[in-house]
Design an enzyme around this catalytic site. Structure first.
Site, PDB file in Angstrom:
ATOM      1  N   ASP A  65       0.218  -1.557   0.338  1.00  0.00           N
ATOM      2  CA  ASP A  65       0.014  -0.243   0.014  1.00  0.00           C
ATOM      3  C   ASP A  65       0.596   1.168  -0.336  1.00  0.00           C
ATOM      4  O   ASP A  65       0.880   2.021  -0.757  1.00  0.00           O
ATOM      5  CB  ASP A  65      -1.024   0.124   1.166  1.00  0.00           C
ATOM      6  CG  ASP A  65      -0.293  -0.215   2.231  1.00  0.00           C
ATOM      7  OD1 ASP A  65       0.790  -0.692   2.423  1.00  0.00           O
ATOM      8  OD2 ASP A  65      -1.207   0.157   3.405  1.00  0.00           O
ATOM      9  N   ASN A  66       1.891   1.443   0.612  1.00  0.00           N
ATOM     10  CA  ASN A  66       2.636   2.600   1.104  1.00  0.00           C
ATOM     11  C   ASN A  66       3.225   2.487  -0.344  1.00  0.00           C
ATOM     12  O   ASN A  66       3.945   3.621  -0.209  1.00  0.00           O
ATOM     13  CB  ASN A  66       3.758   2.411   1.984  1.00  0.00           C
ATOM     14  CG  ASN A  66       4.827   3.181   2.594  1.00  0.00           C
ATOM     15  OD1 ASN A  66       5.448   4.072   2.199  1.00  0.00           O
ATOM     16  ND2 ASN A  66       3.902   4.307   3.585  1.00  0.00           N
TER      17      ASN A  66
END
Length: 420
Positions: free
Chosen positions: A261-262
């Site tokens: 996600d990051n």
């Protein structure tokens, strides 16, 4: 003595900066969430379609209501794709009940993972990602529930004219602040609640308000597949008139990252020069039987992965811990002005706790329930007290446990953290 004086000035300056960031996060929480609309914006029947991707594995806490919240979105054009790795997954029973309850909603189940890396979430999602009918994707974890107007408001932000954004750049990702809902009174669960709903929320909101760097957690993210197909996770800018760098692209390119996600958010930010925005909706994060050990290992895992991705920010985090910051400030004030630590510490922790309670109230829409206040405060103090030793333990080591599997976190260059 001059060196000590200089260090005291630096320490006190850092303390003031930390308070500025904390109060900024508190203010953003008040503005964004205390006045959030109760109904979604008017949406045209020709609104862009959205594919909602929900990766599943087992019976997460509150799973039925979490999944049902996507069936009840007040939006005219969306589909839901549920991804499970195995045909005997217990989550399938819940999904099938919901498809019967909401026959008018276009929902599909995709069974079977495709291994494109070490990240089990990506492996689970890759087929749904390819089969999604729409360009706009909303990836939302199975332990998250949202309000009915969340999708409409998020699409409105994603499709907004860039001239309406402060950065004058197109929004490439819309995300939602996680807010912990505790269903089991375990110490670890209460500590997670105290962390997510206070210090994490205010810092998350402040950093995204300043917006000098990508800062995204992947509980609930909305972005375009057409943008993701152009990035690889290299974090090297792609010029509009040039061919992208060779290599794997799209969701599969992030299969080697534990915190996909990051990395996806960072790739959209750095490679395509897109920006992110935080919706006025929250992602309700259901917390079940999280023991004290579960909480500790969760924080350790995050620190050990994060230090390979953003080393400077990870080091800076050491000095944002309440006890570390207060100790630095107390020594500085005592040396420079002769202010007693016995006077300073009660003021520090009282005001720090007050700000955290205010952030909680902004996100929740109500204060901490009276019958839970003392338990919350106790969990808050334990979390604050243990933040430093957990941080130090997490820093020295590179082994993490995720979903019952052990991983060795490593790096292939300074901007990319992967695992084996």
């Amino acid at each position: 003595m001059a060196v000590i004086a200089l260090l005291s000035v630096v320490g006190l300056t850092w303390y003031v900066i930390l308070w500025f960031v904390s109060l900024l996060g508190c203010r953003v929480a008040r503005i964004r969430y205390r006045s959030r609309p109760r109904s979604p914006p008017k949406v045209s029947p020709n609104a862009p379609g959205v594919s909602i991707l929900r990766p599943l594995k087992g019976l997460d806490t509150n799973l039925y209501k979490n999944l049902e919240s996507t069936f009840t979105q007040e939006y005219p054009n969306f589909e839901i794709l549920f991804s499970v790795a195995h045909h005997n997954d217990q989550a399938l029973t819940v999904v099938r009940e919901l498809t019967v309850k909401y026959p008018h909603v276009n929902a599909r189940i995709i069974i079977g993972e495709e291994v494109v890396g070490i990240n089990p979430k990506i492996n689970n999602l890759i087929r749904s990602y390819r089969e999604a009918a729409h360009d706009i994707l909303w990836v939302i974890d199975s332990n998250i529930s949202v309000s009915p107007g969340t999708l409409a408001r998020s699409v409105d932000i994603l499709c907004r004219d860039p001239s309406q954004n402060s950065s004058r750049k197109r929004i490439g990702l819309v995300h939602h602040v996680p807010f912990a809902l505790v269903y089991e009174n375990y110490l670890g669960a209460k500590m997670e609640e105290a962390f997510l709903n206070t210090i994490h929320a205010k810092m998350y909101l402040a950093i995204n308000c300043i917006a000098i760097e990508s800062c995204v957690i992947g509980k609930s993210n909305l972005y375009r597949r057409s943008d993701l197909e152009r990035v690889s996770g290299s974090l090297k800018p792609i010029k509009e008139d040039c061919e992208p760098f060779p290599g794997k692209r799209g969701l599969a390119a992030f299969g080697s990252f534990l915190v996909e996600d990051n990395m996806i958010a960072s790739a959209l930010w750095h490679e395509l020069d897109l920006r992110h925005d935080v919706s006025c909706d929250i992602a309700n994060n259901a917390i079940g039987k999280m023991t004290f050990a579960d909480y500790v290992w969760r924080r350790v895992r995050w620190i050990r992965v994060r230090k390979y991705m953003v080393l400077e920010a990870t080091i800076a985090e050491f000095f944002t811990q309440s006890f570390v910051a207060s100790l630095i400030a107390a020594v500085s004030l005592w040396y420079l002005f002769g202010i007693s630590p016995c006077l300073f510490f009660p003021i520090h922790f009282t005001t720090w706790l007050w700000v955290d309670f205010d952030v909680y109230e902004s996100l929740a829409g109500h204060s901490v329930p009276r019958e839970e206040q003392w338990l919350f405060v106790i969990a808050w103090f334990i979390r604050e007290l243990l933040a430093l030793p957990i941080f130090l333990f997490g820093t020295f080591g590179n082994e993490v446990i995720w979903r019952g599997k052990r991983y060795q976190v490593m790096t292939i260059d300074q901007s990319r953290a992967t695992a084996r």
